[in-house]
Design a protein around this motif. Structure first.
Motif, PDB file in Angstrom:
ATOM      1  N   ASP A 192      38.114  42.384 -41.291  1.00  0.00           N
ATOM      2  CA  ASP A 192      38.652  43.349 -42.251  1.00  0.00           C
ATOM      3  C   ASP A 192      37.587  44.366 -42.635  1.00  0.00           C
ATOM      4  O   ASP A 192      36.665  44.054 -43.393  1.00  0.00           O
ATOM      5  N   PHE A 193      37.708  45.582 -42.076  1.00  0.00           N
ATOM      6  CA  PHE A 193      36.887  46.713 -42.463  1.00  0.00           C
ATOM      7  C   PHE A 193      37.821  47.822 -42.952  1.00  0.00           C
ATOM      8  O   PHE A 193      39.025  47.802 -42.639  1.00  0.00           O
ATOM      9  N   PRO A 194      37.325  48.802 -43.685  1.00  0.00           N
ATOM     10  CA  PRO A 194      38.192  49.917 -44.104  1.00  0.00           C
ATOM     11  C   PRO A 194      38.895  50.595 -42.932  1.00  0.00           C
ATOM     12  O   PRO A 194      40.072  50.942 -43.020  1.00  0.00           O
ATOM     13  N   ILE A 195      38.180  50.771 -41.809  1.00  0.00           N
ATOM     14  CA  ILE A 195      38.779  51.456 -40.667  1.00  0.00           C
ATOM     15  C   ILE A 195      39.842  50.587 -40.001  1.00  0.00           C
ATOM     16  O   ILE A 195      40.894  51.086 -39.574  1.00  0.00           O
ATOM     17  N   THR A 196      39.599  49.264 -39.910  1.00  0.00           N
ATOM     18  CA  THR A 196      40.601  48.395 -39.292  1.00  0.00           C
ATOM     19  C   THR A 196      41.821  48.249 -40.196  1.00  0.00           C
ATOM     20  O   THR A 196      42.951  48.128 -39.714  1.00  0.00           O
ATOM     21  N   GLU A 197      41.596  48.286 -41.515  1.00  0.00           N
ATOM     22  CA  GLU A 197      42.725  48.246 -42.445  1.00  0.00           C
ATOM     23  C   GLU A 197      43.570  49.507 -42.317  1.00  0.00           C
ATOM     24  O   GLU A 197      44.813  49.444 -42.261  1.00  0.00           O
ATOM     25  N   LEU A 198      42.912  50.666 -42.258  1.00  0.00           N
ATOM     26  CA  LEU A 198      43.628  51.927 -42.117  1.00  0.00           C
ATOM     27  C   LEU A 198      44.438  51.945 -40.824  1.00  0.00           C
ATOM     28  O   LEU A 198      45.623  52.317 -40.824  1.00  0.00           O
ATOM     29  N   MET A 199      43.829  51.521 -39.719  1.00  0.00           N
ATOM     30  CA  MET A 199      44.525  51.532 -38.440  1.00  0.00           C
ATOM     31  C   MET A 199      45.689  50.542 -38.432  1.00  0.00           C
ATOM     32  O   MET A 199      46.738  50.821 -37.836  1.00  0.00           O
ATOM     33  N   ASP A 200      45.520  49.415 -39.083  1.00  0.00           N
ATOM     34  CA  ASP A 200      46.608  48.440 -39.162  1.00  0.00           C
ATOM     35  C   ASP A 200      47.807  49.031 -39.897  1.00  0.00           C
ATOM     36  O   ASP A 200      48.951  48.930 -39.437  1.00  0.00           O
ATOM     37  N   TYR A 201      47.563  49.654 -41.043  1.00  0.00           N
ATOM     38  CA  TYR A 201      48.650  50.257 -41.820  1.00  0.00           C
ATOM     39  C   TYR A 201      49.294  51.428 -41.076  1.00  0.00           C
ATOM     40  O   TYR A 201      50.519  51.558 -41.038  1.00  0.00           O
ATOM     41  N   VAL A 202      48.470  52.282 -40.498  1.00  0.00           N
ATOM     42  CA  VAL A 202      48.987  53.461 -39.806  1.00  0.00           C
ATOM     43  C   VAL A 202      49.816  53.056 -38.590  1.00  0.00           C
ATOM     44  O   VAL A 202      50.918  53.589 -38.366  1.00  0.00           O
ATOM     45  N   CYS A 203      49.306  52.119 -37.812  1.00  0.00           N
ATOM     46  CA  CYS A 203      50.016  51.708 -36.600  1.00  0.00           C
ATOM     47  C   CYS A 203      51.284  50.924 -36.934  1.00  0.00           C
ATOM     48  O   CYS A 203      52.282  51.016 -36.212  1.00  0.00           O
ATOM     49  N   ALA A 204      51.247  50.151 -38.011  1.00  0.00           N
ATOM     50  CA  ALA A 204      52.463  49.466 -38.448  1.00  0.00           C
ATOM     51  C   ALA A 204      53.523  50.484 -38.850  1.00  0.00           C
ATOM     52  O   ALA A 204      54.712  50.329 -38.527  1.00  0.00           O
ATOM     53  N   PHE A 205      53.102  51.549 -39.539  1.00  0.00           N
ATOM     54  CA  PHE A 205      54.048  52.595 -39.912  1.00  0.00           C
ATOM     55  C   PHE A 205      54.592  53.307 -38.676  1.00  0.00           C
ATOM     56  O   PHE A 205      55.768  53.702 -38.643  1.00  0.00           O
ATOM     57  N   SER A 206      53.748  53.472 -37.657  1.00  0.00           N
ATOM     58  CA  SER A 206      54.209  54.146 -36.436  1.00  0.00           C
ATOM     59  C   SER A 206      55.340  53.369 -35.772  1.00  0.00           C
ATOM     60  O   SER A 206      56.249  53.971 -35.182  1.00  0.00           O
TER      61      SER A 206
END
Length: 321
Positions: A159-173
């Motif tokens: 869990d890093f800020p960048i991996t959290e952001l990518m997880d949320y963004v890709c889930a939304f995609s």
């Protein structure tokens, strides 16, 4: 259907309101401070005497992270000694690491979902003729889903800020792509310029959403509300379409069941409890339950593409005759 919608909304609200009693406790904070002074360099990144396994350093577990991990379990033991409930830390339950993986069950089950998409797209390519309508649409859907589950695996691994952001963004995609696929399926006979306009709108919308989330502080509330709205709209449309076509296209029961079960398994998110054996929490079990649903949805997609291909052939035959 109303039950499904309310379940999704309640789940996201509950997850948004999670507290972090553990990391705010004086016991934990004093433990981390003492550990850092005794074992870490001034920047908190390195050990004074580093003898960790290589898999911990390769996943960038710093000295400060190690102190937090060890103090987390000390705090949990202290809470249990006083017969208090298991606390959360930084919005997460305590998990036993497995070779440096923060949430091993969620990471593994995310890979399981990744595998389900790979397996089913292979079956799709085997059973569906390449000249079938919407053939490539579902390949794009698969690609976006694979990317999302890959980032889910990475995020649950570390869990890093960048991996959290990518997880949320890709889930939304995936949520947005599901809505796009639904609209294209329902409007597939529309003029080409309308389909191009719809595609342009969705691409621009995703780009704008990613840019907004990537600028400054992550807006959890906005992201949550948008996911709820789009996911609910998509579910209602798929369910309504399936109900309307249940006689003419008997296979659409698979889509209806997929939507219903998708809402039902969200109950696992509501029943948020400390992880069993400090490994399997309700969120990881939710990931586990979505894997067979992926197979069910692809089964519907395969049948639907076959139906459209047959319908197209019949139309061409009538024109020739």
């Amino acid at each position: 259907m109303n039950f499904v919608i309310l379940t999704v909304i309640f789940v996201l609200i509950v997850r948004e309101a999670q507290s972090s009693i553990g990391d705010h406790s004086p016991y934990y904070q004093k433990c981390v401070e003492k550990c850092g002074l005794q074992n870490c360099t001034e920047d908190g990144l390195h050990f004074i005497e580093d003898q960790r396994p290589i898999y911990l350093s390769s996943l960038q577990w710093s000295c400060e992270d190690e102190c937090r991990y060890e103090c987390m379990w000390s705090t949990v033991a202290a809470f249990h000694h006083r017969n208090w409930r298991t606390p959360q830390f930084y919005g997460k339950w305590p998990f036993i690491r497995f070779f440096g993986i923060q949430e091993p069950a969620s990471a593994f089950f995310s890979l399981l979902n990744f595998y389900a998409h790979v397996k089913m797209i292979k079956r799709f390519r085997k059973e569906v003729p390449s000249d079938s309508p919407l053939y490539w649409l579902w390949h794009y859907f698969c690609f976006i889903s694979l990317n999302a589950w890959l980032w889910s695996t990475i995020f649950h691994t570390r869990d890093f800020p960048i991996t959290e952001l990518m997880d949320y963004v890709c889930a939304f995609s995936v949520v947005l792509m599901s809505c796009y696929c639904m609209i294209i399926r329902l409007c597939r006979n529309a003029p080409k310029f309308i389909l191009v306009t719809i595609t342009t709108f969705f691409v621009a919308f995703l780009a704008n959403h990613v840019a907004y989330l990537g600028m400054g502080r992550f807006d959890y509330g906005y992201n949550m509300q948008l996911n709820v709205f789009i996911g609910t709209f998509t579910a209602i449309c798929w369910f309504g379409w399936s109900t309307y076509n249940r006689i003419r296209q008997p296979y659409v029961w698979k889509c209806a069941v997929f939507v219903a079960l998708g809402g039902l398994v969200m109950l696992l998110e509501i029943m948020d409890r400390p992880p069993f054996f400090w490994t399997f929490d309700c969120h990881s079990l939710w990931h586990l339950s979505t894997a067979p649903l992926i197979c069910l949805f692809y089964s519907f997609v395969i049948d639907d593409c076959k139906y459209l291909h047959k319908l197209e052939q019949q139309t061409e035959t009538k024109k020739l005759s």
